[in-house]
Design an enzyme around this catalytic site. Structure first.
Site, mmCIF file in Angstrom:
data_model
loop_
_atom_site.group_PDB
_atom_site.id
_atom_site.type_symbol
_atom_site.label_atom_id
_atom_site.label_comp_id
_atom_site.label_asym_id
_atom_site.label_seq_id
_atom_site.Cartn_x
_atom_site.Cartn_y
_atom_site.Cartn_z
ATOM 1 N N HIS A 99 91.741 73.259 -41.287
ATOM 2 C CA HIS A 99 90.517 73.359 -42.485
ATOM 3 C C HIS A 99 90.052 72.524 -41.270
ATOM 4 O O HIS A 99 89.800 72.326 -40.827
ATOM 5 C CB HIS A 99 90.779 71.600 -43.470
ATOM 6 C CG HIS A 99 91.412 70.938 -42.699
ATOM 7 N ND1 HIS A 99 93.397 70.745 -42.229
ATOM 8 C CD2 HIS A 99 91.307 69.494 -41.909
ATOM 9 C CE1 HIS A 99 93.232 69.704 -41.892
ATOM 10 N NE2 HIS A 99 92.333 68.441 -41.706
ATOM 11 N N HIS A 101 85.844 70.425 -40.705
ATOM 12 C CA HIS A 101 85.011 69.049 -41.250
ATOM 13 C C HIS A 101 84.332 69.444 -40.782
ATOM 14 O O HIS A 101 84.237 69.860 -39.924
ATOM 15 C CB HIS A 101 86.056 67.794 -40.196
ATOM 16 C CG HIS A 101 87.477 66.757 -40.750
ATOM 17 N ND1 HIS A 101 87.442 66.123 -41.108
ATOM 18 C CD2 HIS A 101 88.889 67.406 -39.571
ATOM 19 C CE1 HIS A 101 88.936 66.015 -41.180
ATOM 20 N NE2 HIS A 101 89.677 67.070 -40.445
HETATM 21 P P1 AMP Z 1 92.910 66.434 -39.867
HETATM 22 O O1 AMP Z 1 93.533 64.917 -39.420
HETATM 23 O O2 AMP Z 1 92.132 66.699 -39.408
HETATM 24 O O3 AMP Z 1 94.286 66.775 -41.030
HETATM 25 O O4 AMP Z 1 93.030 65.836 -41.771
HETATM 26 C C1 AMP Z 1 92.780 65.588 -43.227
HETATM 27 C C2 AMP Z 1 91.597 65.481 -43.911
HETATM 28 O O5 AMP Z 1 92.271 65.542 -45.104
HETATM 29 C C3 AMP Z 1 91.612 64.176 -44.137
HETATM 30 O O6 AMP Z 1 90.350 63.901 -43.473
HETATM 31 C C4 AMP Z 1 91.638 63.195 -45.142
HETATM 32 O O7 AMP Z 1 91.410 62.069 -45.521
HETATM 33 C C5 AMP Z 1 91.427 64.406 -46.042
HETATM 34 N N1 AMP Z 1 92.354 64.626 -47.192
HETATM 35 C C6 AMP Z 1 93.707 64.340 -47.262
HETATM 36 N N2 AMP Z 1 94.687 64.251 -49.105
HETATM 37 C C7 AMP Z 1 93.365 64.866 -50.087
HETATM 38 C C8 AMP Z 1 92.702 65.500 -50.932
HETATM 39 N N3 AMP Z 1 93.986 65.419 -51.383
HETATM 40 N N4 AMP Z 1 91.912 65.281 -51.348
HETATM 41 C C9 AMP Z 1 90.384 65.313 -50.373
HETATM 42 N N5 AMP Z 1 91.254 64.973 -48.648
HETATM 43 C C10 AMP Z 1 91.901 64.757 -48.256
#
Ligand code: AMP
Ligand code: ZN
Length: 140
Positions: A99, A101
């Protein structure tokens, strides 16, 4: 992939504040936003990270990321927009489905990469609606 929260969102088995969806990608609000308008752009197909994602899918995600950055700038007029993407727990990755950001930033904001508090549900739904509407009008 079983047990992957983003695959569950893609399958409609977990909720999200959806901004945009097409054949290959999905864009939704980050549940623990660092700030207003924090979005995630993902490929629908499960790849863990940058090392695994097929190039054609990456290209789609990057194209959407740029478009969403332009739309976020138009909607929220931030001073800047951070785009980041983490690979591996050692790099800070917490969800192991690729993903990107997108985080609008204002002068003086702390430069955190993760939020600690769940976003306000009504505010996130409203922001998703605003961004989605602006995206529908957007042409580049
Ligand atoms: P990363 O640390 O780059 O893997 O980021 C994962 C991101 O996913 C974090 O910013 C979380 O807040 C976000 N996240 C986790 N679960 C969900 C969810 N169910 N819906 C939307 N965002 C999420
Ligand atoms: Zn997944």
């Amino acid at each position: 992939m079983k047990g992957c929260i983003f695959c569950q969102i893609v399958a409609g088995e977990a909720p999200c504040d959806l901004v945009h969806e097409d054949e290959g990608t999905m864009t939704f609000m980050d549940l623990f936003p660092v700030g207003k308008g924090h979005l995630l752009v993902i490929p629908k197909a499960h790849s863990e990270n940058l090392f695994e994602i097929p190039e054609a899918e990456l290209e789609q995600v990057v194209r959407h990321t740029r478009r969403l950055a332009l739309v976020l700038r138009q909607v929220f007029s931030p001073d800047g927009i951070a785009v980041h993407q983490l690979n591996g727990a050692a790099a800070g990755q917490t969800v192991f489905h690729y993903h990107m950001h997108l985080i609008p930033r204002w002068d003086g904001d702390p430069r955190a990469m993760h939020g600690r508090v769940r976003g306000d549900a009504a505010e996130m739904a409203e922001n998703a609606r605003l961004i989605s509407a602006a995206l529908a009008e957007f042409s580049d």
